[in-house]
Design a protein around this motif. Sequence first.
Motif, PDB file in Angstrom:
ATOM      1  N   THR A 106       0.849  -1.198   0.000  1.00 50.93           N
ATOM      2  CA  THR A 106       0.000   0.000   0.000  1.00 50.93           C
ATOM      3  C   THR A 106       0.884   1.247   0.000  1.00 50.93           C
ATOM      4  N   ALA A 107       0.223   2.405  -0.170  1.00 49.27           N
ATOM      5  CA  ALA A 107       0.966   3.676  -0.132  1.00 49.27           C
ATOM      6  C   ALA A 107       1.756   3.766   1.177  1.00 49.27           C
ATOM      7  N   LEU A 108       1.071   3.489   2.285  1.00 51.77           N
ATOM      8  CA  LEU A 108       1.738   3.588   3.590  1.00 51.77           C
ATOM      9  C   LEU A 108       2.911   2.612   3.684  1.00 51.77           C
ATOM     10  N   GLN A 109       2.681   1.376   3.252  1.00 52.31           N
ATOM     11  CA  GLN A 109       3.760   0.370   3.329  1.00 52.31           C
ATOM     12  C   GLN A 109       4.947   0.765   2.449  1.00 52.31           C
ATOM     13  N   ASN A 110       4.672   1.387   1.310  1.00 54.43           N
ATOM     14  CA  ASN A 110       5.757   1.868   0.461  1.00 54.43           C
ATOM     15  C   ASN A 110       6.593   2.925   1.191  1.00 54.43           C
ATOM     16  N   VAL A 111       5.897   3.799   1.917  1.00 49.77           N
ATOM     17  CA  VAL A 111       6.607   4.913   2.568  1.00 49.77           C
ATOM     18  C   VAL A 111       7.428   4.427   3.772  1.00 49.77           C
ATOM     19  N   ILE A 112       6.932   3.420   4.489  1.00 50.73           N
ATOM     20  CA  ILE A 112       7.680   2.969   5.685  1.00 50.73           C
ATOM     21  C   ILE A 112       8.803   1.993   5.341  1.00 50.73           C
ATOM     22  N   GLU A 113       8.780   1.447   4.138  1.00 52.24           N
ATOM     23  CA  GLU A 113       9.749   0.401   3.770  1.00 52.24           C
ATOM     24  C   GLU A 113      11.213   0.812   4.056  1.00 52.24           C
ATOM     25  N   GLY A 114      11.613   1.970   3.530  1.00 54.90           N
ATOM     26  CA  GLY A 114      13.009   2.412   3.699  1.00 54.90           C
ATOM     27  C   GLY A 114      13.386   2.637   5.151  1.00 54.90           C
ATOM     28  N   GLY A 119      16.656   2.065   7.607  1.00 55.53           N
ATOM     29  CA  GLY A 119      16.898   3.226   8.465  1.00 55.53           C
ATOM     30  C   GLY A 119      16.910   2.890   9.946  1.00 55.53           C
ATOM     31  N   GLY A 120      16.546   1.654  10.287  1.00 56.37           N
ATOM     32  CA  GLY A 120      16.564   1.233  11.688  1.00 56.37           C
ATOM     33  C   GLY A 120      15.500   1.929  12.540  1.00 56.37           C
ATOM     34  N   VAL A 121      14.440   2.421  11.898  1.00 56.87           N
ATOM     35  CA  VAL A 121      13.376   3.114  12.629  1.00 56.87           C
ATOM     36  C   VAL A 121      12.322   2.072  13.036  1.00 56.87           C
ATOM     37  N   SER A 122      11.747   2.256  14.228  1.00 57.58           N
ATOM     38  CA  SER A 122      10.714   1.302  14.655  1.00 57.58           C
ATOM     39  C   SER A 122       9.496   1.453  13.754  1.00 57.58           C
ATOM     40  N   LYS A 123       8.738   0.347  13.636  1.00 58.03           N
ATOM     41  CA  LYS A 123       7.594   0.381  12.730  1.00 58.03           C
ATOM     42  C   LYS A 123       6.581   1.436  13.196  1.00 58.03           C
ATOM     43  N   ALA A 126       7.832   4.823  12.222  1.00 61.50           N
ATOM     44  CA  ALA A 126       7.809   4.970  10.765  1.00 61.50           C
ATOM     45  C   ALA A 126       6.387   5.208  10.263  1.00 61.50           C
ATOM     46  N   VAL A 127       5.426   4.487  10.862  1.00 60.49           N
ATOM     47  CA  VAL A 127       4.022   4.646  10.441  1.00 60.49           C
ATOM     48  C   VAL A 127       3.542   6.059  10.771  1.00 60.49           C
ATOM     49  N   SER A 128       3.894   6.525  11.950  1.00 60.43           N
ATOM     50  CA  SER A 128       3.441   7.867  12.347  1.00 60.43           C
ATOM     51  C   SER A 128       4.053   8.929  11.425  1.00 60.43           C
ATOM     52  N   GLU A 129       5.340   8.776  11.096  1.00 56.76           N
ATOM     53  CA  GLU A 129       5.984   9.748  10.188  1.00 56.76           C
ATOM     54  C   GLU A 129       5.420   9.628   8.770  1.00 56.76           C
ATOM     55  N   ALA A 130       5.145   8.395   8.362  1.00 60.13           N
ATOM     56  CA  ALA A 130       4.618   8.186   7.006  1.00 60.13           C
ATOM     57  C   ALA A 130       3.239   8.823   6.873  1.00 60.13           C
TER      58      ALA A 130
END
Length: 253
Positions: A106-114, A119-123, A126-130
């Motif tokens: 999904t759009a969200l999953q694409n954005v959190i992938e990196g 990037g070593g960011v917690s999921k 990453a979701v909140s930033e995405a």
Amino acid sequence: MNALVEAVNLHKHFHGVDVLKGIDMTVAEGEVVCLLGPSGSGKTTFLRCINQLEIFDGGRLYVDGELLGLRESGTALHRLPDKQIARQRRQIGMVFQRFNLFPHKTALQNVIEGPVQVGGVSKKQAVSEARELLERVGLSERADHYPAQLSGGQQQRVAIARALAMKPKLMLFDEPTSALDPELVGEVLAVMRELAADGMTMVVVTHEIAFARDVADRVVFMDGGVVVESGPPAEVIRNPQHERTKTFLSRII
Ligand code: ADP
């Protein structure tokens, strides 16, 4: 202002054909530079060298003062280990003509992938930033849509959000609107305008002259692997000095 990108006498050839013939270019922090020029003049190759998708053959490239891809020891030059190159590449976001989203995410999953994978960011973070980034590109309602359920303009805005998710120092755009239907171009350019207004350093290969005129701090005209002229858009676009620039502009304006 700091030079964020500095190319010094940059050379690149493919199979013996010189494609970049000694590019000298500086992009200051916060500056928006539009690269214009006919097809085949080396614009994409130059962007790909900055992002180390291509290995340049001569000269030097620096991002934020750091030599890209190479380590100097005395007079010798060595390729950096892949891990270091990957670290350098993470500082740079790139948006391609084709959006290159993962189709099964999904759009969200694409954005959190990196951020999550490299990037070593917690999921959770990453979701909140995405979600914030998707809101910034006007797509909060589309977070759970797959690329095939989105228009080309929406996919390209997801691609911009995905690049921003890595918190790059620099964003490279390679003809980001040229694969879009004309009615979808404006929404992508609007997102890029906002990014520029927020102070992002951007190098944009584009044929959108109105965008270059309104948003760029500087326009660089390339032809045949060299920089022919560069300057403020008002000068280069309205009053080009070189015959090659005049011919090119007369064809596309
Ligand atoms: P532009 O972006 O200005 O259209 P490019 O950088 O895409 O120009 O291409 C410059 C030249 O380099 C073209 O002649 C192109 O065919 C050639 N070129 C680009 N990439 C490759 C490659 N991977 N292998 C061989 N030739 C290439």
